[in-house]
Each structure stands twice: as structure tokens, then as C-alpha cells.
Motif scaffolding. Structure first.
Motif, short mmCIF file in Angstrom:
data_model
loop_
_atom_site.label_atom_id
_atom_site.label_comp_id
_atom_site.label_asym_id
_atom_site.label_seq_id
_atom_site.Cartn_x
_atom_site.Cartn_y
_atom_site.Cartn_z
N ALA A 174 -37.14 16.34 75.03
CA ALA A 174 -38.01 15.32 75.34
C ALA A 174 -39.37 15.43 75.15
O ALA A 174 -40.16 14.52 74.55
CB ALA A 174 -37.75 14.78 76.83
N LYS A 175 -39.89 17.01 75.58
CA LYS A 175 -41.10 17.02 75.15
C LYS A 175 -41.46 17.28 73.68
O LYS A 175 -42.42 16.65 73.14
CB LYS A 175 -41.48 18.57 75.65
CG LYS A 175 -42.86 19.13 75.58
CD LYS A 175 -43.24 20.35 76.15
CE LYS A 175 -44.66 20.66 76.17
NZ LYS A 175 -44.87 21.98 76.94
N VAL A 176 -40.51 17.67 72.90
CA VAL A 176 -40.42 17.72 71.42
C VAL A 176 -40.56 16.46 70.74
O VAL A 176 -41.52 15.95 70.06
CB VAL A 176 -39.49 18.57 70.88
CG1 VAL A 176 -39.38 18.52 69.15
CG2 VAL A 176 -39.66 20.08 71.30
N GLY A 217 -41.50 13.57 72.51
CA GLY A 217 -42.71 12.95 72.63
C GLY A 217 -43.98 13.40 71.86
O GLY A 217 -44.45 12.63 71.32
N GLU A 218 -43.86 14.74 71.60
CA GLU A 218 -44.99 15.09 70.78
C GLU A 218 -44.86 14.66 69.33
O GLU A 218 -45.92 14.18 68.70
CB GLU A 218 -45.03 16.80 70.86
CG GLU A 218 -45.33 17.45 71.93
CD GLU A 218 -45.13 18.89 71.96
OE1 GLU A 218 -44.59 19.56 70.91
OE2 GLU A 218 -45.54 19.66 73.03
N ARG A 219 -43.51 14.66 68.93
CA ARG A 219 -43.36 13.80 67.55
C ARG A 219 -43.93 12.36 67.46
O ARG A 219 -44.34 11.92 66.40
CB ARG A 219 -41.77 14.10 67.26
CG ARG A 219 -41.49 13.44 65.91
CD ARG A 219 -39.91 13.40 65.88
NE ARG A 219 -39.15 12.71 66.33
CZ ARG A 219 -39.33 11.16 66.31
NH1 ARG A 219 -39.86 10.76 65.14
NH2 ARG A 219 -38.56 10.41 67.07
N LEU A 220 -43.57 11.81 68.74
CA LEU A 220 -43.87 10.41 68.79
C LEU A 220 -45.41 10.11 68.86
O LEU A 220 -45.96 9.31 68.25
CB LEU A 220 -43.23 9.57 69.84
CG LEU A 220 -41.67 9.49 69.92
CD1 LEU A 220 -41.24 8.85 71.22
CD2 LEU A 220 -41.23 8.53 68.75
N ILE A 221 -45.98 11.13 69.47
CA ILE A 221 -47.51 10.94 69.55
C ILE A 221 -48.11 11.48 68.27
O ILE A 221 -49.19 10.72 67.80
CB ILE A 221 -48.11 11.97 70.78
CG1 ILE A 221 -47.65 11.85 71.93
CG2 ILE A 221 -49.40 12.39 70.54
CD1 ILE A 221 -47.83 12.71 73.16
#
Length: 156
Positions: A94-96, A98-102
């Protein structure tokens, strides 16, 4: 004498009865009693063996139950450990994500900013060209002014 003869006759009859009983009646009776005693002894021995077998079976079942409980505890511990790993993996994913989406959103924002800058630059250049055209309409040399306006447009 009759009493004596009768007593002797009774004694002889009794002796014959004893001999007959000892020869023909007593051996089958003793044999049956011996067989019955043997059956009783065998039954008692079998009962003792069954009691020992029962105790051994109870011990084995207790051991199996203890082993099953231990295995169940190990399986539960492994399942809990795996669940924790899955949760950690899901958090990491989820963190990865989220970072990708950001990062994607930031890239899109940068593109929109660049597009807006380019649009603004074109509009300024168009306005500058329009202003320059009005100025140039008053002057005679249109080719020199067009070159100058192109260079200004390129700079903007």
C-alpha cells in the motif's frame, strides 16, 4: 446275626458304590472342575491383560492428545506469524502504491504546469506579435521586423 449280615451287605454295597463312583463318576467330575478352574484362571489372566492393555491405550491416547494439542498450538503460531507477515506485506504494498500514485499525480501536475506555461507563453507571444504588428504597420521595413518578432517569440 441278621443285623451283622445286613451290616456286612450294606458295607459291601457301599464299597461297590464307592468303587463305582471313584471309577466312573469321580473322574469326569474332577475333569470338569479342573477345566472350569482353568477357564476361570484364563479369564482372570485375560482380564489382567485387558486391564494392562487399557492402561497402555489410555497412556497412548494421552500422548497422542498432547501431541495433537502441541501441533495445533504450532499451527496457530505459524498462522499468526503468517498473518502478521501478510499485514506487513500489505502495508508495504500500500505504501509503494501510494508513493507511485503520488509520483504519478506529481508528474501529471508538472505536465499541466508545463502545458499552462506553454499556453501562457504562446498567448504572450501572440499578444506581443499583435502589438508588434500594430507598431510595424507604421514602419516601412516589414521583413526586418518579422525576423525580430520571430526571435522575440522564440525567446519567450
Amino acid at each position: 446275626m441278621e443285623f451283622n449280615m445286613s451290616l456286612v451287605g450294606q458295607m459291601i454295597t457301599f464299597a461297590i458304590l464307592i468303587l463305582f463312583t471313584m471309577k466312573f463318576v469321580w473322574p469326569p467330575l474332577t475333569k470338569m472342575m479342573d477345566e472350569r478352574a482353568k477357564r476361570i484362571a484364563d479369564g482372570l489372566a485375560a482380564a489382567d491383560r485387558a486391564k494392562l492393555d487399557l492402561e497402555n491405550a489410555e497412556k497412548k491416547s494421552a500422548d497422542k492428545l498432547r501431541e495433537a494439542k502441541q501441533q495445533a498450538a504450532e499451527i496457530i503460531a505459524q498462522a499468526e506469524k503468517r498473518a502478521a507477515q501478510l499485514v506487513d506485506e500489505a502495508k508495504g504494498n500500500a505504501k509503494v502504491e501510494g508513493e507511485r500514485l503520488i509520483a504519478g499525480a506529481q508528474g501529471e501536475i508538472e505536465q499541466q504546469i508545463q502545458h499552462a506555461k506553454e499556453t501562457l507563453r504562446q498567448q504572450v507571444a501572440t499578444l506581443a506579435v499583435a502589438g508588434a504588428e500594430k507598431i510595424l504597420q507604421r514602419e516601412v521595413d516589414a521583413a526586418k521586423h518579422a525576423d525580430m518578432l520571430s526571435s522575440i517569440k522564440a525567446e519567450l
